[in-house]
Design a protein around this motif. Structure first.
Motif, mmCIF file in Angstrom:
data_model
loop_
_atom_site.group_PDB
_atom_site.id
_atom_site.type_symbol
_atom_site.label_atom_id
_atom_site.label_comp_id
_atom_site.label_asym_id
_atom_site.label_seq_id
_atom_site.Cartn_x
_atom_site.Cartn_y
_atom_site.Cartn_z
ATOM 1 N N PHE A 202 -3.929 10.560 7.525
ATOM 2 C CA PHE A 202 -3.255 9.804 6.466
ATOM 3 C C PHE A 202 -4.171 9.618 5.267
ATOM 4 O O PHE A 202 -5.374 9.406 5.402
ATOM 5 C CB PHE A 202 -2.825 8.421 6.964
ATOM 6 C CG PHE A 202 -1.527 8.417 7.707
ATOM 7 C CD1 PHE A 202 -0.320 8.353 7.024
ATOM 8 C CD2 PHE A 202 -1.508 8.506 9.083
ATOM 9 C CE1 PHE A 202 0.889 8.363 7.704
ATOM 10 C CE2 PHE A 202 -0.300 8.518 9.780
ATOM 11 C CZ PHE A 202 0.894 8.453 9.091
ATOM 12 N N ILE B 228 -4.336 6.949 2.174
ATOM 13 C CA ILE B 228 -3.811 5.634 1.815
ATOM 14 C C ILE B 228 -4.416 5.210 0.489
ATOM 15 O O ILE B 228 -5.617 5.368 0.249
ATOM 16 C CB ILE B 228 -4.128 4.617 2.925
ATOM 17 C CG1 ILE B 228 -3.431 5.036 4.233
ATOM 18 C CG2 ILE B 228 -3.704 3.212 2.516
ATOM 19 C CD1 ILE B 228 -3.873 4.261 5.444
ATOM 20 N N LEU C 46 2.591 5.947 11.411
ATOM 21 C CA LEU C 46 2.220 5.038 10.331
ATOM 22 C C LEU C 46 2.478 3.624 10.851
ATOM 23 O O LEU C 46 3.602 3.114 10.778
ATOM 24 C CB LEU C 46 3.044 5.319 9.067
ATOM 25 C CG LEU C 46 2.839 4.347 7.903
ATOM 26 C CD1 LEU C 46 1.383 4.267 7.485
ATOM 27 C CD2 LEU C 46 3.723 4.718 6.728
ATOM 28 N N ASN D 247 1.110 -0.583 11.725
ATOM 29 C CA ASN D 247 0.336 -1.728 11.230
ATOM 30 C C ASN D 247 0.308 -2.857 12.240
ATOM 31 O O ASN D 247 1.310 -3.126 12.915
ATOM 32 C CB ASN D 247 0.943 -2.302 9.943
ATOM 33 C CG ASN D 247 0.881 -1.373 8.763
ATOM 34 O OD1 ASN D 247 1.892 -1.118 8.119
ATOM 35 N ND2 ASN D 247 -0.289 -0.848 8.465
ATOM 36 N N TYR E 162 0.861 -1.185 0.000
ATOM 37 C CA TYR E 162 0.000 0.000 0.000
ATOM 38 C C TYR E 162 0.897 1.235 0.000
ATOM 39 O O TYR E 162 2.100 1.159 0.262
ATOM 40 C CB TYR E 162 -0.950 0.023 1.210
ATOM 41 C CG TYR E 162 -0.287 0.212 2.558
ATOM 42 C CD1 TYR E 162 0.004 1.484 3.062
ATOM 43 C CD2 TYR E 162 0.048 -0.883 3.359
ATOM 44 C CE1 TYR E 162 0.607 1.657 4.298
ATOM 45 C CE2 TYR E 162 0.645 -0.720 4.588
ATOM 46 C CZ TYR E 162 0.925 0.550 5.056
ATOM 47 O OH TYR E 162 1.527 0.722 6.285
ATOM 48 N N THR E 163 0.298 2.403 -0.276
ATOM 49 C CA THR E 163 1.002 3.680 -0.213
ATOM 50 C C THR E 163 0.269 4.586 0.760
ATOM 51 O O THR E 163 -0.956 4.727 0.680
ATOM 52 C CB THR E 163 1.071 4.343 -1.598
ATOM 53 O OG1 THR E 163 1.793 3.485 -2.485
ATOM 54 C CG2 THR E 163 1.786 5.691 -1.521
ATOM 55 N N ALA E 164 1.005 5.184 1.703
ATOM 56 C CA ALA E 164 0.413 6.054 2.720
ATOM 57 C C ALA E 164 1.167 7.372 2.773
ATOM 58 O O ALA E 164 2.401 7.396 2.766
ATOM 59 C CB ALA E 164 0.445 5.382 4.090
ATOM 60 N N PHE F 217 -4.483 -0.997 9.546
ATOM 61 C CA PHE F 217 -3.810 0.287 9.684
ATOM 62 C C PHE F 217 -4.073 0.790 11.097
ATOM 63 O O PHE F 217 -5.207 0.744 11.573
ATOM 64 C CB PHE F 217 -4.361 1.303 8.678
ATOM 65 C CG PHE F 217 -4.187 0.911 7.246
ATOM 66 C CD1 PHE F 217 -2.934 0.936 6.649
ATOM 67 C CD2 PHE F 217 -5.278 0.518 6.482
ATOM 68 C CE1 PHE F 217 -2.760 0.575 5.321
ATOM 69 C CE2 PHE F 217 -5.122 0.161 5.151
ATOM 70 C CZ PHE F 217 -3.863 0.188 4.572
#
Length: 239
Positions: A225, A227, A108, A110, A91-93, A218
């Motif tokens: 954020f 995402i 950030l 998880n 993923y991109t955050a 997340f």
């Protein structure tokens, strides 16, 4: 097309781990053959694939290709589908800093391969309200990247006991940069536990008693954020 989209597209087409994890891709690809795309969300159709746990409210939305998490305190956003390794998550955050009330560049984080010791067959059978201490009963990996006001980056392995969150790795850097995308990859491959950011291997842990299945989330605290491009790809051992 962005590098992230090209890499994830390659996974779907059969390029496997090597397309997603630079640096160690030669040795990794030698152990695996191409796998299939097993889960995705383009964040254009709401939160049907996600469950939110918010400590003090805030907003979590999925629209126009973005999962937007804008919260004043603790928040966990669970992928409803349980995953079983070996797999790789991508993923991109981006930590948003644009003058908003929650635009604090931090956390950030998880969870992955998470189960709850109180209801091991159903993570969602036990209610939680978003405060970090409520997650102590999980058995899970936890990465905190730029946490604690963007001062720490840590990997923990929760063991399902209140007040016990064993620390595996602890760095004073790398940290988050405001409004800069973080292209994250999480590898769950038996005893191999990895968390990558922008092509850099941040956490690399060999767990003799690995968690190999469970839920991904997340997790953040007082932040904002954006995402995009959530994907899960299968890893298959070569015969």
């Amino acid at each position: 097309m962005t590098t992230t989209r090209r890499a994830l597209g390659a996974l779907a087409a059969g390029a496997g781990l090597a397309a997603l994890v630079p640096g160690r891709q030669a040795s990794a690809s030698s152990r695996h053959r191409p796998g299939r795309l097993i889960a995705r969300d383009d964040f254009r159709h709401g939160l049907s694939q996600w469950a939110t746990e918010l400590q003090d409210g805030g907003t979590v939305t999925a629209a126009r290709g973005v999962l937007d998490i804008d919260v004043p305190s603790g928040a966990t956003v669970w992928f409803r589908r349980a995953l079983r390794g070996p797999y790789v998550i991508g993923y991109t955050a981006t930590a948003i800093s644009a003058g908003g009330a929650n635009d604090r560049v931090s956390d950030l984080n998880n969870f992955w391969n998470a189960t709850d010791a109180r209801s091991p067959d159903d993570l969602f059978a036990t209610p939680r309200g978003g405060a970090l201490a409520e997650y102590d009963h999980l058995r899970t990996y936890y990465a905190g990247y730029g946490a604690n006001g963007n001062t720490t980056t840590r990997l923990r392995r929760y063991v399902g006991e209140a007040g016990v969150r064993p620390l595996i790795l602890d760095y004073t850097e790398p940290l988050l940069t405001a409004n800069r995308p973080n292209r994250v990859r999480i590898v769950s491959d038996g005893s191999t536990v990895q968390w990558w950011n922008n092509g850099r291997l941040v956490f690399d842990h060999d767990d003799p008693e690995p968690y190999t299945r469970g839920h991904f989330a997340f997790r953040t605290v007082w932040s904002h954020f954006a995402i995009t491009d959530f994907r899960v790809g299968e890893l298959r051992q070569r015969p």
